[in-house]
Design an enzyme around this catalytic site. Structure first.
Site, PDB file in Angstrom:
ATOM      1  N   ASP A  60      -1.585   5.527  -5.012  1.00 65.06           N
ATOM      2  CA  ASP A  60      -1.717   5.143  -4.532  1.00 65.06           C
ATOM      3  C   ASP A  60      -1.535   3.392  -4.255  1.00 65.06           C
ATOM      4  O   ASP A  60      -3.437   3.607  -5.002  1.00 65.06           O
ATOM      5  CB  ASP A  60      -3.146   5.344  -3.789  1.00 65.06           C
ATOM      6  CG  ASP A  60      -3.718   4.640  -2.368  1.00 65.06           C
ATOM      7  OD1 ASP A  60      -4.260   5.275  -1.310  1.00 65.06           O
ATOM      8  OD2 ASP A  60      -3.216   4.380  -1.604  1.00 65.06           O
TER       9      ASP A  60
ATOM     10  N   ASP B  27       0.835  -1.645   0.316  1.00 72.18           N
ATOM     11  CA  ASP B  27       0.352   0.209   0.004  1.00 72.18           C
ATOM     12  C   ASP B  27       0.964   1.098   0.255  1.00 72.18           C
ATOM     13  O   ASP B  27       1.341   1.252   0.991  1.00 72.18           O
ATOM     14  CB  ASP B  27      -1.084   0.122   1.165  1.00 72.18           C
ATOM     15  CG  ASP B  27      -1.898   0.928   1.446  1.00 72.18           C
ATOM     16  OD1 ASP B  27      -2.596   1.164   2.217  1.00 72.18           O
ATOM     17  OD2 ASP B  27      -2.106   2.013   0.311  1.00 72.18           O
TER      18      ASP B  27
HETATM   19  O1  RB9 Z   1      -5.315   5.050   3.241  1.00 73.34           O
HETATM   20  C1  RB9 Z   1      -5.691   4.740   1.796  1.00 73.34           C
HETATM   21  C2  RB9 Z   1      -4.175   3.754   1.382  1.00 73.34           C
HETATM   22  N1  RB9 Z   1      -4.484   2.740   1.465  1.00 73.34           N
HETATM   23  C3  RB9 Z   1      -6.307   1.437   1.932  1.00 73.34           C
HETATM   24  C4  RB9 Z   1      -5.920   0.701   2.872  1.00 73.34           C
HETATM   25  C5  RB9 Z   1      -7.324   0.185   3.105  1.00 73.34           C
HETATM   26  C6  RB9 Z   1      -8.663   0.582   3.081  1.00 73.34           C
HETATM   27  N2  RB9 Z   1      -9.637   0.282   3.192  1.00 73.34           N
HETATM   28  C7  RB9 Z   1      -9.599  -0.916   2.238  1.00 73.34           C
HETATM   29  C8  RB9 Z   1     -10.033  -1.868   2.177  1.00 73.34           C
HETATM   30  C9  RB9 Z   1      -9.410  -3.132   1.765  1.00 73.34           C
HETATM   31  C10 RB9 Z   1      -8.593  -3.105   1.115  1.00 73.34           C
HETATM   32  C11 RB9 Z   1      -7.395  -2.433   1.642  1.00 73.34           C
HETATM   33  C12 RB9 Z   1      -8.218  -1.066   2.609  1.00 73.34           C
HETATM   34  N3  RB9 Z   1      -5.447   5.339   0.916  1.00 73.34           N
HETATM   35  C13 RB9 Z   1      -5.794   7.076   0.743  1.00 73.34           C
HETATM   36  S1  RB9 Z   1      -5.053   8.351   0.499  1.00 73.34           S
HETATM   37  C14 RB9 Z   1      -6.591   9.430   1.328  1.00 73.34           C
HETATM   38  C15 RB9 Z   1      -7.668   8.396   1.480  1.00 73.34           C
HETATM   39  C16 RB9 Z   1      -8.791   9.024   1.589  1.00 73.34           C
HETATM   40  C17 RB9 Z   1      -9.313  10.040   2.943  1.00 73.34           C
HETATM   41  C18 RB9 Z   1     -10.830  10.234   3.312  1.00 73.34           C
HETATM   42  C19 RB9 Z   1     -11.226   9.882   2.476  1.00 73.34           C
HETATM   43  C20 RB9 Z   1     -11.500   8.821   1.238  1.00 73.34           C
HETATM   44  C21 RB9 Z   1     -10.466   8.215   1.285  1.00 73.34           C
HETATM   45  C22 RB9 Z   1      -7.406   6.895   1.358  1.00 73.34           C
HETATM   46  C23 RB9 Z   1      -8.231   6.134   1.707  1.00 73.34           C
HETATM   47  O2  RB9 Z   1      -9.232   5.897   2.360  1.00 73.34           O
HETATM   48  N4  RB9 Z   1      -7.873   5.417   0.450  1.00 73.34           N
HETATM   49  C24 RB9 Z   1      -8.609   3.752   0.934  1.00 73.34           C
HETATM   50  C25 RB9 Z   1      -9.931   4.254  -0.201  1.00 73.34           C
HETATM   51  C26 RB9 Z   1     -10.871   5.380  -0.649  1.00 73.34           C
HETATM   52  C27 RB9 Z   1     -11.663   5.705  -0.610  1.00 73.34           C
HETATM   53  C28 RB9 Z   1     -12.941   3.896  -0.933  1.00 73.34           C
HETATM   54  C29 RB9 Z   1     -12.389   3.539  -0.723  1.00 73.34           C
HETATM   55  C30 RB9 Z   1     -11.158   3.360   0.062  1.00 73.34           C
END
Ligand code: RB9
Length: 326
Positions: A218, A34
């Site tokens: 990402d 990730d």
């Molecule tokens: O966190 C990560 C990377 N790791 C994800 C791990 C993970 C989180 N559920 C998971 C579920 C399964 C596997 C991995 C993961 N990226 C970033 S930067 C900013 C945001 C964000 C901030 C505010 C609002 C939204 C996003 C995210 C984010 O939440 N992405 C996931 C997501 C984004 C949109 C929709 C769904 C998920």
């Protein structure tokens, strides 16, 4: 040294899993690499049974090199509301032949429902900057940061594929994984992400719209999340597409031919084929779009929908991102 490890897509290319060896003797767990977070956390013998669904565990008590990091805890919440937390060990971690002798391995004592349901994934391996690692009281470095100085080149590359095996390479650039020239661009890591400034976008064969904004590369996010102005222009070119508040995004008739989406990085043009923008079927006839709005976030996320069309170099030496088509 250098190494390479395969990465396998789950359904809908929702996430990609790679085998990681932890401990002595080595215990292999499949983790979600990730670049959007910086914690290496894993299901262990300390994860409550009622918060698991058959995930393979790392068991530090069976590893002669595992050491508990006394007093250390971690607690992470992602933007989609999913979360996990627990305590910390150090142990030997190897990926594709690249070994870190003392890597912080975060043991999950609590995982939220979306992780509980994800039976194939034993956890996440963060590859963002350690400045956003959540371990307290002493923040920990990522596997890449710990390995970087011993790598032939201080970089890793990401080659995700649509519904096929791809690879993460550490310490070298494999010229057979991309076409043309790699376009490098400076990284803005002020928020701990691999941030960059795209230079514009283009829908199908229409004209290129020059524009500069902030986005992150990402691998942990499935979709391509962009400013709603661009997303509206894309879906206005698809007959039958509509914003469905109930589904939380644009949907379209599954039998529609989708236009490609091209993004700029300086003079470079990255092309995402139209069929990459069909994320998943909601019903037999209605599909959910792979390109959706990032307005709620305040910045754009080039997630797997975009990355699986590209070969991307994450260079921790000069803090640049390299982009190439393939
Ligand atoms: O966190 C990560 C990377 N790791 C994800 C791990 C993970 C989180 N559920 C998971 C579920 C399964 C596997 C991995 C993961 N990226 C970033 S930067 C900013 C945001 C964000 C901030 C505010 C609002 C939204 C996003 C995210 C984010 O939440 N992405 C996931 C997501 C984004 C949109 C929709 C769904 C998920």
């Amino acid at each position: 040294n250098f190494g390479t490890v395969e990465t396998i897509p789950e359904a809908f290319d929702r996430e990609y899993l790679s085998p990681v060896q932890i401990g002595t003797p080595p215990q292999t767990v499949n983790l979600n690499f990730d670049t959007g977070s910086a914690d290496l956390w894993v299901n262990t013998n300390e994860t409550p049974e009622n918060q698991q669904n058959g995930q393979v565990e790392y068991n530090p008590t069976l590893s002669s090199t595992a050491k508990k990091m006394e007093g250390a805890t971690w607690d992470i919440t992602y933007g989609d509301g999913s979360a996990s937390s627990g305590i910390v060990y150090t142990d030997v971690v190897s990926i594709g032949g690249v070994t870190v002798q003392s890597q912080a391995v975060e043991s999950a004592q609590q995982v939220s429902s979306s992780f509980q349901a994800d039976a194939a994934s034993s956890g996440l391996l963060g590859l963002a900057y350690g400045t956003i690692n959540t371990v307290q009281p002493v923040q920990q470095k990522t596997f890449f940061e710990n390995a970087m100085n011993d790598l032939a080149s201080p970089l890793f590359t990401v080659n995700l594929m649509k519904q096929a095996a791809g690879s993460y390479d550490f310490g070298y650039i494999n010229a057979s994984e991309y076409t043309g020239e790699i376009q490098y661009t400076p990284v803005d890591n002020s928020r701990g992400f691999w941030g960059f400034n795209p230079s514009g976008f283009q829908v199908g064969n229409s004209s290129f719209n020059a524009s500069s904004w902030y986005a992150i590369a990402d691998t942990g996010t499935s979709l391509l999340l962009l400013p709603s102005g661009m997303v509206d222009i894309y879906w206005s070119a698809v007959s039958g597409a509509k914003f469905d508040a109930l589904q939380g995004g644009y949907t379209f008739p599954c039998n529609t031919t989708l236009p490609s989406f091209t993004f700029g990085v300086e003079e470079y043009r990255g092309v995402i084929p139209g069929h990459f923008m069909n994320y998943a079927a909601i019903t037999k006839t209605t599909c959910f779009g792979g390109i959706q709005s990032s307005d709620a976030l305040g910045f754009s996320i080039f997630g797997d929908v975009a990355l699986k069309a590209q070969f991307v170099v994450f260079d921790g030496g000069d803090n640049t991102l390299g982009w190439a088509n393939k």
